[in-house]
Design an enzyme around this catalytic site. Structure first.
Site, PDB file in Angstrom:
ATOM      1  N   ASN A 157     -10.609  -3.131  -6.734  1.00 37.55           N
ATOM      2  CA  ASN A 157      -9.805  -2.134  -7.467  1.00 37.55           C
ATOM      3  C   ASN A 157     -10.398  -1.772  -8.836  1.00 37.55           C
ATOM      4  O   ASN A 157     -10.009  -0.776  -9.445  1.00 37.55           O
ATOM      5  CB  ASN A 157      -8.359  -2.620  -7.656  1.00 37.55           C
ATOM      6  CG  ASN A 157      -7.518  -2.538  -6.398  1.00 37.55           C
ATOM      7  OD1 ASN A 157      -6.559  -3.289  -6.223  1.00 37.55           O
ATOM      8  ND2 ASN A 157      -7.865  -1.628  -5.484  1.00 37.55           N
ATOM      9  N   ASP A 213       0.824  -1.213   0.000  1.00 37.38           N
ATOM     10  CA  ASP A 213       0.000   0.000   0.000  1.00 37.38           C
ATOM     11  C   ASP A 213       0.859   1.265   0.000  1.00 37.38           C
ATOM     12  O   ASP A 213       1.937   1.289   0.590  1.00 37.38           O
ATOM     13  CB  ASP A 213      -0.904  -0.018   1.248  1.00 37.38           C
ATOM     14  CG  ASP A 213      -2.075   0.934   1.105  1.00 37.38           C
ATOM     15  OD1 ASP A 213      -2.284   1.485   0.007  1.00 37.38           O
ATOM     16  OD2 ASP A 213      -2.792   1.126   2.102  1.00 37.38           O
TER      17      ASP A 213
HETATM   18  C1  FPP Z   1      -1.849   0.256  -3.363  1.00 37.81           C
HETATM   19  O1  FPP Z   1      -1.417   1.579  -3.510  1.00 37.81           O
HETATM   20  C2  FPP Z   1      -1.325  -0.570  -4.420  1.00 37.81           C
HETATM   21  C3  FPP Z   1      -2.081  -1.156  -5.405  1.00 37.81           C
HETATM   22  C4  FPP Z   1      -3.524  -1.001  -5.524  1.00 37.81           C
HETATM   23  C5  FPP Z   1      -1.456  -1.977  -6.445  1.00 37.81           C
HETATM   24  C6  FPP Z   1      -0.208  -2.709  -6.076  1.00 37.81           C
HETATM   25  C7  FPP Z   1       0.499  -2.977  -7.332  1.00 37.81           C
HETATM   26  C8  FPP Z   1       1.819  -2.961  -7.547  1.00 37.81           C
HETATM   27  C9  FPP Z   1       2.817  -2.786  -6.484  1.00 37.81           C
HETATM   28  C10 FPP Z   1       2.382  -3.135  -8.904  1.00 37.81           C
HETATM   29  C11 FPP Z   1       1.737  -4.105  -9.833  1.00 37.81           C
HETATM   30  C12 FPP Z   1       1.650  -5.498  -9.360  1.00 37.81           C
HETATM   31  C13 FPP Z   1       2.144  -6.578  -9.977  1.00 37.81           C
HETATM   32  C14 FPP Z   1       1.689  -7.875  -9.469  1.00 37.81           C
HETATM   33  C15 FPP Z   1       3.115  -6.555 -11.081  1.00 37.81           C
HETATM   34  P1  FPP Z   1      -2.506   2.742  -3.605  1.00 37.81           P
HETATM   35  O2  FPP Z   1      -2.623   3.107  -5.051  1.00 37.81           O
HETATM   36  O3  FPP Z   1      -3.783   2.316  -2.973  1.00 37.81           O
HETATM   37  O4  FPP Z   1      -1.794   3.863  -2.809  1.00 37.81           O
HETATM   38  P2  FPP Z   1      -2.491   5.010  -1.946  1.00 37.81           P
HETATM   39  O5  FPP Z   1      -3.265   4.333  -0.848  1.00 37.81           O
HETATM   40  O6  FPP Z   1      -1.322   5.786  -1.425  1.00 37.81           O
HETATM   41  O7  FPP Z   1      -3.349   5.788  -2.893  1.00 37.81           O
END
Ligand code: FPP
Length: 252
Positions: free
Chosen positions: A70, A22
Site C-alpha cells: 500500500n 476491500d
Molecule cells: C481497501 O480499500 C482498504 C484499504 C487499503 C485500507 C483498509 C483500512 C481501513 C478500513 C481503515 C483503517 C484501518 C485501521 C486499522 C484503523 P481500497 O481503497 O483498496 O478500495 P477500492 O479497491 O475500492 O479502491
C-alpha cells in the site's frame, strides 16, 4: 461490547476470522466522494464488526489495515490511512481495553512513521493483559515479508550457533501471528477473489468466503452471513474424516 446480541452464533462457528476490508475507494467513488471518506467509513465498519464478532462466537479477528504494497498509493492516501490509525487508537483504545480486547499489530515496524510505531507499541502494551478477545491489525504487513522475516530469525539462530531444525513448527513460531489460534475463515469484501499477500502461511486450511458488499457497508449482518457460510463447510485437512474445529475444538 454491547449487551444485546445482534445475531445468534451458529453451533459450528469459526474461532478466528480474518478480514480483507476491500472496497473503500469504490464505495466513495460511487457517491462522488473522495477516497478518504471511504476509508473513514471503513473505520466505522471496522468498529461495528469488532463489536459484533464476540457476539457471534468469534474469539480472534485479524484485519488487513495496510499492506507492504500500500506504500505505492499516492502520498495523500497513505497519509489519510496513517491518520485514521492515529484517530482509531486515540478514540477506541481505552474502550477496547475495558472490553477485555488484546490488540496485536502484525507487520514490520521498520518503515513506519515514528509516532505510528509508538502508537502501535502503546496499543499492544496497554492491552497485553487482556484475554477475552484478540484483535490483530495487520499494518505494514505482507505475508511474504512475514515469511522472509521468520526465515531470517532461523538464520540468526544458526549464526548464533543454536541447535535447531527448520520445520513447520519452527517457521510458524517466527511469524507475527505466532500464538494466535489457527485462522478458520478468511473473508474478502467487494467481490474480489484473491489473498493479496495476506496470511499466506496461515491460509493453508482456512475456509474462504467472498462477499460482494463493499467494506464501508460491512457490519454484524454481513459477518453473520459469512459465518453462516462457514458453518456449512466440511473441513478435512487432507484426510477423509470431517474435522470439527468449531470454536477451537481439535484445531491443528
Ligand atoms: C481497501 O480499500 C482498504 C484499504 C487499503 C485500507 C483498509 C483500512 C481501513 C478500513 C481503515 C483503517 C484501518 C485501521 C486499522 C484503523 P481500497 O481503497 O483498496 O478500495 P477500492 O479497491 O475500492 O479502491
Amino acid at each position: 461490547m454491547s449487551a444485546e446480541p445482534v445475531a445468534t452464533a451458529p453451533a459450528k462457528g469459526p474461532r478466528h476470522v480474518a478480514l480483507i476490508m476491500d472496497g473503500n475507494g469504490r464505495w466513495a467513488q460511487r457517491r462522488g466522494l473522495p477516497r478518504a471518506v471511504g476509508h473513514r467509513e471503513g473505520v466505522q465498519a471496522l468498529r461495528r464488526t469488532i463489536k459484533a464478532a464476540p457476539e457471534l462466537g468469534v474469539q480472534c479477528l485479524t484485519v488487513f489495515g495496510f499492506s507492504t504494497e500500500n506504500w505505492s498509493r499516492p502520498a495523500d492516501e497513505v497519509s489519510d490511512l496513517m491518520g485514521l490509525v492515529r484517530a482509531f487508537v486515540g478514540s477506541d483504545l481505552n474502550r477496547l481495553e475495558a472490553a477485555g480486547v488484546r490488540v496485536k499489530v502484525l507487520g514490520r515496524r521498520t518503515g513506519l512513521p515514528e509516532d505510528i510505531a509508538a502508537i502501535v507499541a502503546r496499543a499492544e502494551a496497554q492491552t497485553a493483559h487482556n484475554d477475552k478477545f484478540l484483535l490483530q491489525v495487520a499494518f505494514n504487513y505482507g505475508g511474504r515479508a512475514d515469511l522472509a522475516d521468520a526465515a531470517q530469525l532461523l538464520v540468526d539462530r544458526a549464526r548464533a550457533g543454536e541447535d535447531f531444525i527448520v520445520d513447520e513448527e519452527a517457521l510458524g513460531a517466527g511469524l507475527s501471528t505466532a500464538g494466535a489460534p489457527p485462522v478458520d475463515l478468511i473473508v474478502r469484501t467487494s467481490g474480489e477473489q484473491r489473498l493479496s499477500n495476506f496470511l499466506l502461511w496461515e491460509a493453508a486450511y482456512a475456509e474462504m468466503v467472498f462477499q460482494e458488499i463493499l467494506w464501508p457497508d460491512y457490519g454484524p449482518e454481513a459477518l453473520a452471513e459469512a459465518i453462516a457460510q462457514f458453518a456449512c463447510r466440511q473441513r478435512r485437512y487432507g484426510g477423509r474424516e470431517v474435522i470439527d474445529t468449531a470454536y477451537g475444538e481439535a484445531a491443528v
